[in-house]
Design a protein around this motif. Sequence first.
Motif, short mmCIF file in Angstrom:
data_model
loop_
_atom_site.label_atom_id
_atom_site.label_comp_id
_atom_site.label_asym_id
_atom_site.label_seq_id
_atom_site.Cartn_x
_atom_site.Cartn_y
_atom_site.Cartn_z
N UNK A 697 19.16 -11.65 -5.75
CA UNK A 697 20.10 -10.53 -5.76
C UNK A 697 19.38 -9.19 -5.64
N UNK A 698 18.24 -9.06 -6.31
CA UNK A 698 17.47 -7.83 -6.23
C UNK A 698 16.93 -7.61 -4.83
N UNK A 699 16.57 -8.69 -4.13
CA UNK A 699 15.94 -8.57 -2.82
C UNK A 699 16.97 -8.40 -1.70
N UNK A 700 18.03 -9.18 -1.73
CA UNK A 700 18.99 -9.18 -0.63
C UNK A 700 20.40 -8.77 -1.02
N UNK A 701 20.61 -8.45 -2.29
CA UNK A 701 21.94 -8.01 -2.72
C UNK A 701 21.97 -6.52 -2.89
N UNK A 702 22.87 -6.04 -3.74
CA UNK A 702 22.98 -4.60 -4.01
C UNK A 702 22.36 -4.26 -5.35
N UNK A 703 21.29 -4.99 -5.71
CA UNK A 703 20.60 -4.74 -6.97
C UNK A 703 19.60 -3.61 -6.83
N UNK A 704 18.34 -3.87 -7.18
CA UNK A 704 17.34 -2.81 -7.16
C UNK A 704 17.11 -2.27 -5.76
N UNK A 705 17.21 -3.15 -4.74
CA UNK A 705 17.11 -2.69 -3.36
C UNK A 705 18.48 -2.80 -2.73
N UNK A 706 19.02 -1.66 -2.29
CA UNK A 706 20.38 -1.67 -1.76
C UNK A 706 20.45 -2.51 -0.50
N UNK A 707 21.61 -3.10 -0.29
CA UNK A 707 21.78 -4.03 0.82
C UNK A 707 21.37 -3.44 2.15
N UNK A 708 21.82 -2.22 2.44
CA UNK A 708 21.56 -1.63 3.74
C UNK A 708 20.11 -1.23 3.91
N UNK A 709 19.34 -1.21 2.81
CA UNK A 709 17.95 -0.78 2.90
C UNK A 709 17.02 -1.91 3.31
N UNK A 710 17.46 -3.16 3.16
CA UNK A 710 16.57 -4.28 3.46
C UNK A 710 16.65 -4.61 4.95
N UNK A 711 15.50 -4.74 5.62
CA UNK A 711 15.53 -4.98 7.07
C UNK A 711 16.15 -6.30 7.46
N UNK A 712 16.18 -7.28 6.56
CA UNK A 712 16.72 -8.59 6.91
C UNK A 712 18.23 -8.69 6.69
N UNK A 713 18.85 -7.67 6.08
CA UNK A 713 20.30 -7.70 5.93
C UNK A 713 20.96 -7.43 7.28
N UNK A 714 22.21 -7.82 7.40
CA UNK A 714 22.84 -7.75 8.72
C UNK A 714 23.07 -6.31 9.16
N UNK A 715 23.32 -6.17 10.43
CA UNK A 715 23.40 -4.84 11.02
C UNK A 715 24.50 -3.98 10.45
N UNK A 716 25.53 -4.57 9.90
CA UNK A 716 26.63 -3.80 9.34
C UNK A 716 26.31 -3.19 7.99
N UNK A 717 25.12 -3.46 7.45
CA UNK A 717 24.73 -2.91 6.16
C UNK A 717 25.22 -3.73 4.99
N UNK A 718 25.86 -4.89 5.25
CA UNK A 718 26.34 -5.72 4.16
C UNK A 718 25.18 -6.49 3.55
N UNK A 719 25.31 -6.78 2.25
CA UNK A 719 24.28 -7.55 1.57
C UNK A 719 24.35 -9.01 1.99
N UNK A 720 23.22 -9.66 1.98
CA UNK A 720 23.18 -11.10 2.26
C UNK A 720 23.42 -11.92 1.01
N UNK A 721 23.33 -11.30 -0.14
CA UNK A 721 23.62 -11.99 -1.41
C UNK A 721 24.73 -11.23 -2.12
N UNK A 722 25.78 -11.94 -2.47
CA UNK A 722 26.89 -11.32 -3.20
C UNK A 722 27.19 -12.15 -4.45
N UNK A 723 27.72 -11.47 -5.46
CA UNK A 723 28.09 -12.12 -6.71
C UNK A 723 29.60 -12.31 -6.75
#
Length: 784
Positions: A697-723
């Motif tokens: 969640x911290x790496x690919x969700x909206x935890x410590x690193x926001x979803x849109x900030x991670x290069x591996x998240x999808x182009x729409x800025x959505x997180x790859x991990x959701x709760x």
Amino acid sequence: MGAAPRYSRRQITPERPEKMTLLVFYIIVLVVTHITLQHLITLVEQKQDGEEISPRLVTSLSNEDTIARTAAQLQLQQQQKTIEPSKETAADVVNQHSLQLLLEFEDNHTKPKEVINNSPPKFSPPPGYWKEPHQEFGTKDQRSQSLLHQQSLQQRLHKNYHPILPKKVITVVGPESSGSTFLTTTLAMAIGADLGISKKVSGRVMTADRKYEIQHLSLPWGWQCENNDGSGVSIVDALVPLECFRYELAPSLDPIIAEEVWMTKYEKQKRKHDIYKNFHVGHKKRKHEPPSFETPPIEVAKSGPQTATQVQELQQCRDEVLISEESELSCGAKCGVGVFDGYALYPRRFSINITKHIEWYLHRGVDVHVILSIRDRSISKRGKEKLHCEIEDVAEREDDVAIQLMTEGLEQYGPYGSKGKDRVIVSSYEALMTMKDDYLFGLYKQLQINSTYAPSFVDGNEKYVTDANAANLGKYTAASDNSPRLDDLARSPMLPGGHQKSKASFLPKKLITVVGLEGSGLSLLSTTLRAASTYDSTEVQHISLPQGRRTCEKSDSININTNVVDALVPEDCFRYETQHFVENAELNGIDPLIATKCQEQLHISSEMNNIKGQQWSCGGKCGNGGLSGFALYPERYYVNMTSHIQWYLSRGVDIKVVLLLRDRTISMNEKTRSHCHIPEVADAENDIAMEIMREAYKTYGSGAMHASAHPDNDGGGDARVMVVSYEGLMQLKQPYLFQIYNSLGLKSTYVPDFVDENRKYVALNLQHQKHGSSLHKKGHDGNK
């Protein structure tokens, strides 16, 4: 050289009568000076506060000023005539203090007067105010209680009138005892609001710069519940700023004072009621229910604003906040009339329409967000009955209305709302208690709060959880447990009965992996998502942490960290390490072409893994010999979800992971009942599982690193991990589920039967409950 002349004491010491006269003179000077200074202080305070000064007081101060100056000059002359003070005179405290007062007096009267800029409006006393003696000129205690002094303090606080509306409003709502107080207080601390001694937000709080206002609003909010004969729950349009808020029964009173007055009377009547009830119950003589009591009235004169500040604020409520019976916009509640025009008048107990609340603030240019605080309904119901409403049918009706208002708000202004996006956010109490600051920081990001504040997390649910009892389901139909006792799906990660994969590729185009602790209700959500993706190109994985083809063993606690694999590969390329292998490939069901495809398409090969490095990990242990091309797994294992996402992304698969969270104590009870009968091993396994989920969640969700900030998240800025909250599914049902569909890119209207399996774990009577979880700790519920 001769010795220095010695002076006898008698040579410089005046006669004793002269000393007594001088001492009396000094005392008189001190008293007169003290009185003068007291009047001067009063004069300066009133002048600074823009108040009128009594003519009698001005004349008195003028005369006392002349007397003080004359006495001080005489004292200074007497001091200058003294050649060498005697020991008695040097030790005279009165003499020294009088001289100091003189110097301070002269210094204060020679300084240039300061000009007061932006002074508040001048206080206009009522007719005849100065004709009678007032407390302003009495003792310090009398002055502190006087109307004029209180008005002075109010004017000092409001010298420069501030806007009433904040720039941003965050409203936390939820059924009573849903954890909304804990969440509101946490958010208030995060924005740096001053909570005072209580360190808790019971109503609302604002930052010093008036940028943020955090509102806490239980559904319903207000005074104690009553049996209203089925008349229903009062619903208002919005919670207006505090300056414009009044209760309809007592519009003249500050709402906080009105609540305190009413609660004092209510508690007094309730004690009499309880004494009657307990006496007859204890003696087994009670033939009838104790007489019910009505809401105690608040008898106040319904007069308008009493101070200049109140008048100014009421004018701002009309002009700035647009609360008026003449306005075309909603007042938020009932519009005040006459002297109360500008106030929004509220019932003594009410809920707000979340949709209209958002629109009320948006129409006034305020950025508003509403947080829906979700907690297991059976548990919040127990808390509500204990603390807020003892009348069962009334409490049930109020909660039904609360859930209806919350679901409507989510539909209209949720992440994919029909009227607006991302203004309603779901927050799970159970997720906060399970993932703690990782989940909390994700909420901060959604609200654009820049903070690292984390509270002490004390799970208030534990004391309500007991052993499984299907009878607790009551009128709700009992259903078989949604969590599998043995994860037979481990060998077939894609759910059975799902799509027929294209023979051309073992890899799907889109993959949804549903992950959670054992006993967290994974099968319900996995099956629902599979059904929703029937006509889509998406495949669904189901991963329990841990999972395998056996239950736990005591030996698992020894090497618990060694059974973590990089990824769960597609079922065609999956094998267990202990799987028997014979030379005859047909008996093993192994097609040599499958192994070749696994090597070529999925890059599952020890040789390629050694050459290419982590990018081409086999997912599990790389097979050799006859199992070359297959990923081998322990009989009970964990999947590292962070590397699992990376494994599929490196192979061109669009993957999203859903972390399903359920109350940890309840899921622990289910786990020990169905999956792992050794509590200490089950506890250790859950710790490993939660660490894996938090890291993902911290790496690919909206935890410590926001979803849109991670290069591996999808182009729409959505997180790859959701709760996703199990309790949220059980309460908000279809609207919450459809938000999940939209987040995962699923276009479906499929809705399963929602049967809340948590009910059978919630104690009906706290005095007879049993705690079946090793997670239970002694303590109190600090997170209501």
